[in-house]
Design an enzyme around this catalytic site. Structure first.
Site, short mmCIF file in Angstrom:
data_model
loop_
_atom_site.label_atom_id
_atom_site.label_comp_id
_atom_site.label_asym_id
_atom_site.label_seq_id
_atom_site.Cartn_x
_atom_site.Cartn_y
_atom_site.Cartn_z
NE ARG A 89 -28.96 20.16 -50.16
CZ ARG A 89 -29.44 19.61 -51.26
NH1 ARG A 89 -30.51 20.07 -51.82
NH2 ARG A 89 -28.85 18.55 -51.80
CB THR A 90 -22.53 22.31 -47.30
OG1 THR A 90 -23.44 21.38 -46.71
CG2 THR A 90 -21.58 22.83 -46.23
CE LYS A 118 0.70 21.58 -61.57
NZ LYS A 118 1.40 22.86 -61.43
NE ARG A 139 -19.30 18.74 -47.47
CZ ARG A 139 -20.61 18.59 -47.69
NH1 ARG A 139 -21.03 18.01 -48.80
NH2 ARG A 139 -21.49 19.02 -46.82
CG HIS A 172 -22.12 18.55 -42.08
ND1 HIS A 172 -21.70 19.87 -42.18
CD2 HIS A 172 -22.79 18.29 -43.23
CE1 HIS A 172 -22.10 20.36 -43.35
NE2 HIS A 172 -22.77 19.42 -44.00
C1 NCD Z 1 -25.15 16.00 -45.87
C2 NCD Z 1 -23.67 15.71 -45.86
O1 NCD Z 1 -22.95 16.09 -46.78
O2 NCD Z 1 -23.25 15.09 -44.90
N1 NCD Z 1 -25.52 16.94 -46.82
C3 NCD Z 1 -25.47 18.27 -46.48
O3 NCD Z 1 -24.43 18.81 -46.18
N2 NCD Z 1 -26.62 18.93 -46.42
C4 NCD Z 1 -26.01 14.81 -45.88
C5 NCD Z 1 -25.85 13.80 -46.98
O4 NCD Z 1 -25.00 13.93 -47.86
O5 NCD Z 1 -26.61 12.84 -46.94
#
Ligand code: NCD
Length: 361
Positions: A89-90, A118, A139, A172
């Site tokens: 989703r993100t 590498k 991320r 997050h």
């Molecule tokens: C979350 C995350 O990645 O922290 N997911 C997200 O971004 N919607 C929650 C999770 O992974 O449980």
């Protein structure tokens, strides 16, 4: 490009010594986010503005003319989506948000397909991205790494903004923005988020979405937070200290069934067992923290159930059809608020306001 960047004047060692609250202003450009890295950098007017903007974008995007207008806003910019941890989703909502505002996007989702394989350091990889792109959405499994990158790029010849799309077990912030937007919309006709009772359930020790959202909720007077988890997965002392400092009421609990009828919102989370060192979370009796269909009877009529997703068994699928289950709406909200954030970072939101006023006047 934002040259007058306060981070560029700060030695790394001095930056490291700052508390998150002290770091916050360094990520802002007056009252708007330049980088989006931690919940502590946001204040209430900024949150209100982002939510308003997200709703305006949502409204404008309803027509073909509006969609084309939005798509031209950032068509001269390019964004890199660098995801060194799994994401559905993100990643996709940032991708869709980029499409909405017309910023062209590229991705690295697997460091095994980049020169990191590498032996190139992630720092050098990202410095490379900043040579080609105007925004980095990242991320990464290491908490605080996005901040380090923001500092590094601010001190390079191409200081581009960085958005934290999930940093280890730490934060997050853009998930918390979409959670706030979802709560705000849900409580729009019920007095707003202020004064509501909001419960976090599940793995609160390692769930970064909970940590960021608990901090943002301190900006809403009268909110009481409940942290409901097995003892070994309870919320971190740093978050409780921040709540204490802000004078926020909270309750620590392990009795899920007791809190269900008391609260206005329940934020469910999965066990983050990717962080286990020896499958220790397998020993935990987690089922009593699952939301089952029969719990719906105990839930207030106007309460809502959220989940950042992905879910496992925390919410049984037969809860999905209840109008109080809003986690799929939450998913879509992520796209609008991220589009609002990107526009704000590039200082283009006033064009949205003008279009919106013409549309609605
Ligand atoms: C979350 C995350 O990645 O922290 N997911 C997200 O971004 N919607 C929650 C999770 O992974 O449980």
């Amino acid at each position: 490009m934002y040259r007058n960047n306060p981070l560029s004047k700060m030695p790394w060692e001095s930056f490291l010594k700052l508390s998150p609250e002290e770091k916050g202003p360094y990520f802002m450009r007056s009252d708007r986010p330049y980088h989006a890295l931690i919940a502590q950098q946001f204040n209430r007017p900024t949150l209100d503005r982002l939510c308003e903007l997200a709703s305006r974008i949502r409204r404008i995007a309803k027509t073909r003319g509006g969609t084309l207008f939005l798509r031209d806003l950032l068509s001269e910019k390019r964004a890199m989506l660098y995801f060194a941890q799994p994401s559905t989703r993100t990643f996709l909502s940032f991708y869709a948000a980029c499409q909405i505002v017309g910023i062209q996007q590229a991705e690295v989702r697997d460091t095994a397909t980049s020169s990191e394989l590498k032996g190139e350091s992630p720092e050098d990889s990202i410095r490379t991205f900043s040579s080609y792109f105007d925004l980095i959405v990242m991320r990464h499994p290491v908490g605080g790494f996005a901040e380090k990158i923001a500092w590094m790029l601010s001190n390079s010849e191409r200081p581009v903004p960085v958005i934290n799309a999930g940093s280890g077990k730490d934060q997050h912030p853009t998930q918390a923005l979409l959670d706030i937007y979802t709560l705000q919309r849900s409580f729009e006709r019920h007095g707003g988020i202020e004064g509501k009772r909001i419960a976090f359930v599940g793995d609160l020790a390692r769930g970064r979405t909970v940590r960021s959202l608990a901090l943002l909720l301190t900006l809403y007077p009268g909110v009481k937070q409940y942290f409901c988890a097995p003892e070994s997965l309870q919320i971190g002392g740093d978050i409780l200290a921040a709540l204490d400092k802000a004078g926020i009421e909270y309750e620590i609990s392990s009795d899920f069934e007791k809190i269900i009828p008391e609260v206005d919102a329940i934020y469910m989370t999965r066990i983050q067992d990717e962080w286990d060192t020896a499958q220790e979370s397998r020993q935990i009796e987690i089922e009593k923290f699952h939301f089952k269909a029969h719990h719906l009877q105990a839930l207030k009529e106007e309460a809502v159930i959220l989940h950042p997703l992905p879910r496992r068994k925390e919410i049984s699928p037969d809860v999905d059809s209840d109008p109080r289950a809003i986690y799929w709406r939450q998913v879509r909200n992520g796209m609008w608020i991220r589009a609002a954030l990107i526009l704000t970072i590039f200082d283009r939101e006033k064009e949205v306001d003008r279009y919106y006023h013409d549309l609605t006047s």
